[in-house]
Design an enzyme around this catalytic site. Structure first.
Site, short mmCIF file in Angstrom:
data_model
loop_
_atom_site.label_atom_id
_atom_site.label_comp_id
_atom_site.label_asym_id
_atom_site.label_seq_id
_atom_site.Cartn_x
_atom_site.Cartn_y
_atom_site.Cartn_z
N GLY A 43 32.44 16.60 -10.10
CA GLY A 43 32.13 17.75 -10.93
C GLY A 43 31.67 16.96 -12.29
O GLY A 43 32.01 15.82 -12.43
N GLN A 48 29.22 16.12 -21.19
CA GLN A 48 29.65 14.98 -20.73
C GLN A 48 28.51 14.13 -20.65
O GLN A 48 28.58 12.64 -20.71
CB GLN A 48 30.35 14.84 -19.19
CG GLN A 48 31.63 15.58 -19.20
CD GLN A 48 32.26 15.30 -17.83
OE1 GLN A 48 32.04 16.34 -17.09
NE2 GLN A 48 32.98 14.16 -17.41
N CYS A 91 38.60 12.13 -14.41
CA CYS A 91 37.44 12.86 -14.95
C CYS A 91 36.58 11.50 -15.09
O CYS A 91 36.77 10.46 -15.29
CB CYS A 91 37.98 13.30 -16.29
SG CYS A 91 36.53 13.79 -17.36
N LEU A 92 35.16 11.93 -14.77
CA LEU A 92 34.23 10.65 -15.04
C LEU A 92 34.26 10.24 -16.66
O LEU A 92 33.71 9.11 -16.74
CB LEU A 92 33.01 11.18 -14.89
CG LEU A 92 32.52 11.56 -13.21
CD1 LEU A 92 31.11 11.87 -12.97
CD2 LEU A 92 32.84 10.27 -12.44
N HIS A 133 38.55 22.73 -14.60
CA HIS A 133 38.36 21.35 -15.14
C HIS A 133 36.96 21.22 -16.07
O HIS A 133 36.77 20.80 -17.15
CB HIS A 133 38.67 20.16 -14.32
CG HIS A 133 38.39 18.83 -15.01
ND1 HIS A 133 39.29 17.97 -15.11
CD2 HIS A 133 37.24 18.19 -15.31
CE1 HIS A 133 38.69 16.70 -15.68
NE2 HIS A 133 37.57 16.68 -15.90
N GLU A 134 35.95 21.52 -15.33
CA GLU A 134 34.44 21.44 -15.62
C GLU A 134 34.48 22.39 -16.84
O GLU A 134 33.67 22.30 -17.82
CB GLU A 134 33.57 21.66 -14.69
CG GLU A 134 33.58 20.62 -13.42
CD GLU A 134 33.68 19.00 -14.18
OE1 GLU A 134 33.30 18.69 -15.31
OE2 GLU A 134 34.04 18.30 -13.67
N HIS A 137 35.44 21.35 -20.36
CA HIS A 137 34.47 20.43 -21.05
C HIS A 137 33.44 21.47 -21.72
O HIS A 137 33.09 21.08 -22.79
CB HIS A 137 33.65 19.72 -20.03
CG HIS A 137 34.57 18.52 -19.44
ND1 HIS A 137 34.72 17.54 -20.35
CD2 HIS A 137 34.86 18.01 -18.36
CE1 HIS A 137 35.20 16.67 -19.60
NE2 HIS A 137 35.28 16.94 -18.24
ZN ZN Z 1 36.10 15.83 -16.74
#
Ligand code: ZN
Length: 170
Positions: A43, A48, A91-92, A133-134, A137
């Site tokens: 995701g 991000q 998380c990236l 989660h996304e 952000h």
């Molecule tokens: Zn994340």
């Protein structure tokens, strides 16, 4: 596209509602999906990659051949939710880190597709987790904000390491 890493302050800006559904938006979503696979994630939210829009892409399998699993959500809102459970997340924007986070088990999310058409999706389990989660952000919220005190303590050294690396790059 470069994925921003904690504690980059841009991650805290979140995203603004999408008003224009045009070729630029489709291109951005395409590039985000490519960046997500490149970084081996499932995701990615626009903030991000430094884009202040309520746009996210995901594929729970993380497999670029599994195009059926790909979803692009514009202006998502959770309209129904049920049950809570803890589960592991990465998380990236936090390379090398994982932590247990509490989320809704079942959600219904209303959003617009890339043509601006209203859509509705019922999700549970891992898909519901990725969406939540996304979506965080898009509000400038990071998963470390949601950790229990003991989980926060467990990842403290890793967070400090990311903070030191960020200062060294600045
Ligand atoms: Zn994340």
């Amino acid at each position: 596209m470069e994925v921003l890493v904690y504690p980059d302050p841009v991650l805290r800006r979140g995203g603004k509602p999408i008003a224009t559904f045009d070729a630029d938006l489709r291109k951005t979503a395409e590039q985000m999906m490519a960046a997500m696979y490149e970084e081996v994630g499932c995701g990615l939210a626009a903030p991000q990659v430094g884009i202040e829009l309520k746009l996210l892409v995901l594929n729970p399998s993380g497999d670029r051949n599994d195009t059926d699993g790909e979803k692009v959500l514009c202006n998502p809102k959770i309209t129904k939710k049920k049950g809570r459970e803890f589960g592991e997340e990465g998380c990236l924007s936090f390379p090398g880190m994982h932590a247990e986070v509490e989320r809704w088990i079942e959600i219904t999310v209303e959003y617009q597709d890339l043509a601006g058409q209203p859509q509705k999706l019922a999700a549970d389990g891992f898909l519901a987790r990725v969406i939540q989660h996304e979506m965080d952000h898009l509000d400038g919220v990071l998963y470390v904000d949601r950790l229990t005190a003991s989980e926060k303590l467990r990842v403290k050294a890793q967070l400090q390491e990311l903070e030191a690396e960020f200062r060294a790059r600045a």
